[in-house]
Design a protein around this motif. Structure first.
Motif, mmCIF file in Angstrom:
data_model
loop_
_atom_site.group_PDB
_atom_site.id
_atom_site.type_symbol
_atom_site.label_atom_id
_atom_site.label_comp_id
_atom_site.label_asym_id
_atom_site.label_seq_id
_atom_site.Cartn_x
_atom_site.Cartn_y
_atom_site.Cartn_z
ATOM 1 N N LYS A 81 0.831 -1.204 0.000
ATOM 2 C CA LYS A 81 0.000 0.000 0.000
ATOM 3 C C LYS A 81 0.870 1.260 0.000
ATOM 4 O O LYS A 81 0.616 2.208 -0.746
ATOM 5 C CB LYS A 81 -0.927 0.012 1.223
ATOM 6 N N VAL A 82 1.886 1.275 0.849
ATOM 7 C CA VAL A 82 2.771 2.435 0.945
ATOM 8 C C VAL A 82 3.488 2.667 -0.387
ATOM 9 O O VAL A 82 3.552 3.797 -0.892
ATOM 10 C CB VAL A 82 3.790 2.258 2.089
ATOM 11 N N MET A 83 4.049 1.603 -0.961
ATOM 12 C CA MET A 83 4.806 1.758 -2.207
ATOM 13 C C MET A 83 3.906 2.122 -3.380
ATOM 14 O O MET A 83 4.328 2.836 -4.295
ATOM 15 C CB MET A 83 5.589 0.479 -2.499
ATOM 16 N N LYS A 84 2.664 1.678 -3.367
ATOM 17 C CA LYS A 84 1.721 2.087 -4.409
ATOM 18 C C LYS A 84 1.488 3.590 -4.365
ATOM 19 O O LYS A 84 1.358 4.237 -5.409
ATOM 20 C CB LYS A 84 0.385 1.360 -4.228
ATOM 21 N N LYS A 85 1.419 4.144 -3.155
ATOM 22 C CA LYS A 85 1.238 5.597 -3.028
ATOM 23 C C LYS A 85 2.423 6.341 -3.640
ATOM 24 O O LYS A 85 2.262 7.419 -4.210
ATOM 25 C CB LYS A 85 1.082 5.987 -1.558
ATOM 26 N N LEU A 86 3.614 5.761 -3.514
ATOM 27 C CA LEU A 86 4.829 6.391 -4.039
ATOM 28 C C LEU A 86 5.034 6.082 -5.524
ATOM 29 O O LEU A 86 5.851 6.726 -6.182
ATOM 30 C CB LEU A 86 6.047 5.910 -3.248
ATOM 31 N N ALA A 87 4.340 5.071 -6.027
ATOM 32 C CA ALA A 87 4.458 4.612 -7.423
ATOM 33 C C ALA A 87 5.835 4.045 -7.732
ATOM 34 O O ALA A 87 6.229 3.959 -8.897
ATOM 35 C CB ALA A 87 4.118 5.734 -8.408
ATOM 36 N N TRP A 100 9.029 1.184 -5.741
ATOM 37 C CA TRP A 100 9.459 0.454 -4.546
ATOM 38 C C TRP A 100 10.743 1.091 -4.029
ATOM 39 O O TRP A 100 11.809 0.959 -4.619
ATOM 40 C CB TRP A 100 9.689 -1.023 -4.856
ATOM 41 N N ASP A 101 10.621 1.798 -2.916
ATOM 42 C CA ASP A 101 11.743 2.508 -2.303
ATOM 43 C C ASP A 101 12.483 1.537 -1.375
ATOM 44 O O ASP A 101 11.980 1.186 -0.304
ATOM 45 C CB ASP A 101 11.209 3.718 -1.522
ATOM 46 N N SER A 150 10.165 -2.143 -10.037
ATOM 47 C CA SER A 150 11.206 -1.519 -9.216
ATOM 48 C C SER A 150 11.469 -2.303 -7.938
ATOM 49 O O SER A 150 12.428 -2.024 -7.218
ATOM 50 C CB SER A 150 10.816 -0.071 -8.871
ATOM 51 N N LYS A 151 10.639 -3.299 -7.648
ATOM 52 C CA LYS A 151 10.822 -4.163 -6.475
ATOM 53 C C LYS A 151 11.939 -5.187 -6.689
ATOM 54 O O LYS A 151 12.465 -5.763 -5.731
ATOM 55 C CB LYS A 151 9.505 -4.878 -6.161
ATOM 56 N N GLU A 152 12.315 -5.422 -7.950
ATOM 57 C CA GLU A 152 13.270 -6.481 -8.288
ATOM 58 C C GLU A 152 14.582 -6.362 -7.513
ATOM 59 O O GLU A 152 15.097 -7.350 -6.979
ATOM 60 C CB GLU A 152 13.547 -6.479 -9.792
ATOM 61 N N GLU A 153 15.148 -5.157 -7.461
ATOM 62 C CA GLU A 153 16.440 -4.981 -6.779
ATOM 63 C C GLU A 153 16.332 -5.345 -5.307
ATOM 64 O O GLU A 153 17.231 -5.968 -4.729
ATOM 65 C CB GLU A 153 16.933 -3.539 -6.936
ATOM 66 N N PHE A 154 15.226 -4.955 -4.681
ATOM 67 C CA PHE A 154 14.977 -5.303 -3.285
ATOM 68 C C PHE A 154 14.936 -6.817 -3.117
ATOM 69 O O PHE A 154 15.573 -7.380 -2.225
ATOM 70 C CB PHE A 154 13.656 -4.674 -2.837
#
Length: 347
Positions: A251-257, A259-260, A328-332
């Motif tokens: 939910k948080v990362m969707k708000k940011l558009a 993956w931080d 963008s989640k891949e690196e994580f």
């Protein structure tokens, strides 16, 4: 649409509680759930009516009482005169709890996100040892992950076939560009559920009688005296703690558009300081984060027309957002050892 009870009906319901009613006002009503603010001699309270099987509401109310007794910052549930946790009708039920005021927690406020992660850790600690009231209806997903993953994979494969028939549909064209990569990740996640760490955590949660909030959202949280506080408990589910973590992080990362990675690491560090997970348990979390839940969800909404009020442009906005987050989640996902070490206080 379900009928809303008249004032006289509410007054009769409230006679079952050890309170003196001064005033009743409608708070909101939607999706089979209605809330009233009740002014009483013991302060303002919320009466909630929900169209749900009474035995299911009893399970949720029992969980609320369990959390309350274990010191979780949650609005106090008010038992009836006869110490009942809820009142039931044929197809609906009522619960009464304190009405607490506070500032809304926001997804875009990093400090409030961290407070929420700490709260989830407290929630999981407080949920342990729950013995459901006699006659209540438990809901569990602890041993159903494989079935859920397979169902979502089959859905994606079905939507892929469907999308090939929509040659000029912008959503389907974008969906087809990414569905194979999402299916690859989904099948890898399904295979990882055969690992021993998943089996062990499943057994541990069965034994500990822990439960999750089911759909952890900051909309049900407020800031009270600088700490996260839960206004009420709408649903619970026996499941691995990683479910609540995964849902909130997505939910948080969707708000940011996007993956931080740094934010994700800090969120997990905050949670781990309250409720420490083992390396094996974090690997299970990584598996659930790898599975493309967000991509599955937006495809499900679109191809089943679940959001009839959404325009084509809104659907496109959502799938672009989801693709950005998932990619963008891949690196994580590929840096488990490094991030796990950071969570545990390493360099």
């Amino acid at each position: 649409m379900k009928p809303v009870p008249h004032l006289e009906d509410l007054q009769r319901i409230l006679q079952f509680y050890p309170i003196e009613v001064k005033d009743i006002s409608l708070h909101f009503s939607r999706s089979g759930r209605t809330k009233w603010i009740v002014e009483t001699d013991k302060g303002p309270m919320i009466l909630r009516q929900e169209f749900i099987r009474p035995e299911r509401m009893l399970y949720i109310a029992g969980a609320h009482w369990h959390l309350q007794q274990n010191g979780l910052p949650i609005a106090k549930l008010i038992p009836t005169i006869n110490n009942g946790l809820c009142l039931s009708g044929e197809d609906h039920a009522y619960v009464l709890y304190e009405h607490i005021e506070g500032d809304t927690l926001l997804y875009y406020d990093k400090e409030q996100v961290m407070k929420t992660m700490e709260f989830i850790g407290q929630f999981h600690h407080a949920s342990k040892g729950y013995v459901a009231p006699e006659g209540s209806k438990k809901r569990s997903r602890i041993d159903k992950w494989q079935r859920l993953y397979r169902w979502k994979i089959q859905e994606l494969e079905g939507y892929k076939k469907l999308a090939t028939n929509y040659e000029t549909d912008a959503f389907s064209l974008l969906f087809l560009q990414h569905v194979d990569q999402m299916l690859l990740r989904a099948n890898e996640s399904l295979a990882e559920l055969n690992r021993p760490e998943f089996t062990k955590w499943t057994q541990d949660v069965f034994q500990s009688k822990l439960f999750c909030q089911q759909d952890f959202t900051m909309a049900r949280m407020i800031d009270v005296e600088g700490k996260a506080f839960m206004k009420d408990l709408h649903s619970v589910n026996a499941d691995l703690p990683s479910r609540d973590i995964r849902i909130l992080m997505n939910k948080v990362m969707k708000k940011l558009a996007v993956w931080d990675i740094n934010l994700a690491t800090e969120m997990l560090t905050k949670y781990d300081a309250i409720y420490s997970l083992t390396e094996g348990e974090y690997r299970v979390l990584w598996t659930d984060l790898k599975f493309p839940h967000l991509f599955c969800a937006i495809a499900h909404k679109y191809y089943l027309s679940q959001k009839r009020s959404w325009s084509d442009e809104k659907y496109m906005m959502h799938i672009r957002n989801v693709v950005s987050v998932e990619n963008s989640k891949e690196e994580f996902l590929l840096n488990f050892d490094k991030i796990y070490n950071q969570i545990k206080g390493g360099n």
